[in-house]
Motif scaffolding. Sequence first.
Motif, PDB file in Angstrom:
ATOM      1  N   SER A   1      -5.253  -2.449  -6.175  1.00  9.59           N
ATOM      2  CA  SER A   1      -4.468  -1.209  -6.068  1.00  9.59           C
ATOM      3  C   SER A   1      -5.330   0.042  -5.976  1.00  9.59           C
ATOM      4  N   SER A   2      -6.628  -0.105  -6.183  1.00 11.78           N
ATOM      5  CA  SER A   2      -7.551   1.045  -6.189  1.00 11.78           C
ATOM      6  C   SER A   2      -7.149   2.062  -7.256  1.00 11.78           C
ATOM      7  N   CYS A   3      -6.684   1.554  -8.370  1.00  8.67           N
ATOM      8  CA  CYS A   3      -6.297   2.417  -9.491  1.00  8.67           C
ATOM      9  C   CYS A   3      -7.141   2.078 -10.710  1.00  8.67           C
TER      10      CYS A   3
ATOM     11  N   ARG B   1       0.828  -1.206   0.000  1.00  2.92           N
ATOM     12  CA  ARG B   1       0.000   0.000   0.000  1.00  2.92           C
ATOM     13  C   ARG B   1       0.864   1.258   0.000  1.00  2.92           C
ATOM     14  N   ILE B   2       2.006   1.171   0.689  1.00  2.00           N
ATOM     15  CA  ILE B   2       2.916   2.325   0.715  1.00  2.00           C
ATOM     16  C   ILE B   2       3.505   2.548  -0.672  1.00  2.00           C
TER      17      ILE B   2
ATOM     18  N   ASN C   1     -13.744   8.332  -7.960  1.00  2.00           N
ATOM     19  CA  ASN C   1     -12.393   7.745  -7.813  1.00  2.00           C
ATOM     20  C   ASN C   1     -11.771   7.537  -9.201  1.00  2.00           C
TER      21      ASN C   1
ATOM     22  N   ILE D   1       2.142   1.708  -3.521  1.00  5.12           N
ATOM     23  CA  ILE D   1       1.083   2.232  -4.382  1.00  5.12           C
ATOM     24  C   ILE D   1       0.878   3.720  -4.118  1.00  5.12           C
ATOM     25  N   HIS D   2       0.937   4.100  -2.844  1.00  9.61           N
ATOM     26  CA  HIS D   2       0.803   5.517  -2.512  1.00  9.61           C
ATOM     27  C   HIS D   2       1.946   6.325  -3.123  1.00  9.61           C
ATOM     28  N   LEU D   3       3.159   5.785  -3.109  1.00 13.56           N
ATOM     29  CA  LEU D   3       4.297   6.467  -3.732  1.00 13.56           C
ATOM     30  C   LEU D   3       4.095   6.577  -5.246  1.00 13.56           C
ATOM     31  N   TYR D   4       3.539   5.528  -5.828  1.00 11.08           N
ATOM     32  CA  TYR D   4       3.257   5.572  -7.269  1.00 11.08           C
ATOM     33  C   TYR D   4       2.257   6.675  -7.597  1.00 11.08           C
ATOM     34  N   LYS D   5       1.177   6.759  -6.812  1.00 14.18           N
ATOM     35  CA  LYS D   5       0.157   7.775  -7.059  1.00 14.18           C
ATOM     36  C   LYS D   5       0.677   9.188  -6.799  1.00 14.18           C
ATOM     37  N   THR D   6       1.692   9.306  -5.942  1.00 10.77           N
ATOM     38  CA  THR D   6       2.199  10.623  -5.567  1.00 10.77           C
ATOM     39  C   THR D   6       3.281  11.124  -6.512  1.00 10.77           C
TER      40      THR D   6
END
Length: 230
Positions: free
Chosen positions: A161-163, A102-103, A230, A105-110
């Motif tokens: 991934s919620s993407c 999850r971390i 989303n 994925i968060h880095l990817y989204k950021t």
Amino acid sequence: MQTFINAFTIWADSWKITLHPDKSCLISFFHKNKTHLTNIIAQNFTGEPHIIPYTSVHRYLGILIDSNLKFSHHIARIKSEATKRFHIICRLYRFAPDINPRIMIHLYKTYIRPLMDYCAPIFLLSPLSSSYHLEVLQNNILRHILNVPRITPLREIRSLSSCTSLKERWNHLTVTYILNKSKLDLPISHLILEQIFSPTSRIFELISTLIQTSAPEELPALRHALNHIN
């Protein structure tokens, strides 16, 4: 062309306006008679004291614009930069191999996905063969982060991934931008959406219905709803 440049330089001098010819270039947009136009336009246009060069690709506001308006150079640059950033993020595995996906994925989204979000409408207007490379890149990154086999369905990967797919995200960003800029001018919004999205696409039907059935005073609520998709 040289005559117009000289006249513009004189006008700028008379109004004490400083020009920066070293930051300028000459580009023409065409699809046919490419050789003929190049031979005519690619002359040495001088904006004193520098020469304004002819180019087929130029960067403006972070976007690489080519003479064919296909944005293939821009998409290739985005893919290269996104890949470099992902390799940097992957180094975290060396120091924290048990890091929570999850971390990552968060880095990817950021740090990576914003590269593909910037100026979303051009990806919708570019050839599918070009924007498809970015879609494949995102799928590969998510597979690597989630550590799932290549045979894993994309629907499952996006759920974990919620993407959403990049095309769906570009559609959302484009619609949100148009509605935010259109304010209360609903007919213009409908016209622009009709030009961008295919009439047979699901998102066009949804937005078209919303615009046709919404009263002007309901537009702020419509914007608010779209911003929370989303």
